[in-house]
Design a protein around this motif. Structure first.
Motif, mmCIF file in Angstrom:
data_model
loop_
_atom_site.group_PDB
_atom_site.id
_atom_site.type_symbol
_atom_site.label_atom_id
_atom_site.label_comp_id
_atom_site.label_asym_id
_atom_site.label_seq_id
_atom_site.Cartn_x
_atom_site.Cartn_y
_atom_site.Cartn_z
ATOM 1 N N GLY A 40 0.812 -1.211 0.000
ATOM 2 C CA GLY A 40 0.000 0.000 0.000
ATOM 3 C C GLY A 40 0.847 1.264 0.000
ATOM 4 O O GLY A 40 0.357 2.341 -0.284
ATOM 5 N N ASN A 41 2.138 1.144 0.324
ATOM 6 C CA ASN A 41 3.057 2.281 0.314
ATOM 7 C C ASN A 41 4.000 2.169 -0.873
ATOM 8 O O ASN A 41 4.200 1.092 -1.426
ATOM 9 C CB ASN A 41 3.871 2.339 1.610
ATOM 10 C CG ASN A 41 3.011 2.618 2.814
ATOM 11 O OD1 ASN A 41 1.966 3.231 2.703
ATOM 12 N ND2 ASN A 41 3.449 2.165 3.968
ATOM 13 N N GLY A 97 10.275 4.403 -6.542
ATOM 14 C CA GLY A 97 8.975 4.157 -7.163
ATOM 15 C C GLY A 97 8.477 2.729 -6.942
ATOM 16 O O GLY A 97 7.411 2.360 -7.397
ATOM 17 N N LYS A 98 9.263 1.921 -6.196
ATOM 18 C CA LYS A 98 8.899 0.530 -5.958
ATOM 19 C C LYS A 98 7.763 0.455 -4.947
ATOM 20 O O LYS A 98 7.802 1.081 -3.906
ATOM 21 C CB LYS A 98 10.118 -0.237 -5.431
ATOM 22 C CG LYS A 98 9.875 -1.706 -5.229
ATOM 23 C CD LYS A 98 11.141 -2.416 -4.780
ATOM 24 C CE LYS A 98 10.864 -3.868 -4.517
ATOM 25 N NZ LYS A 98 12.059 -4.561 -4.010
#
Length: 73
Positions: free
Chosen positions: A58-59, A65-66
C-alpha cells in the motif's frame, strides 16, 4: 484573503505529510560481517508502526517508485 487561504491550505498539506512514510533517513554505506558491501541509501524513519514503512503493501518508496509488498512482520 486569497493569500490567507493559500497559506492555510499549504500548512494543512505540509502537516498531512509530516507523519507519513515519506520521512527519510540517510543510511551510510557499510560492509556486512559476511563481506557484502551495502551502498548508501535512504530508508523511512524508524518508528513502532509497521504500516508506514515503504516496504509495506500500500506504500511506495518515493526514491525508487517501488511498491511495498510486505503484509506482516
Amino acid at each position: 484573503m486569497k493569500k490567507l487561504i493559500l497559506l492555510m491550505m499549504s500548512a494543512v498539506l505540509a502537516l498531512s505529510f509530516a507523519g507519513s512514510a515519506s520521512a527519510a533517513t540517510k543510511v551510510k554505506s557499510y560492509t556486512k560481517k559476511n563481506g557484502t558491501h551495502v551502498q548508501s541509501h535512504n530508508r523511512s524513519n524508524k518508528d513502532k508502526s509497521f504500516n508506514n514503512n515503504w516496504s509495506t503493501k500500500g506504500n511506495t518508496n518515493p526514491n525508487t517508485g517501488k511498491k511495498g509488498t510486505k503484509t506482516h512482520k
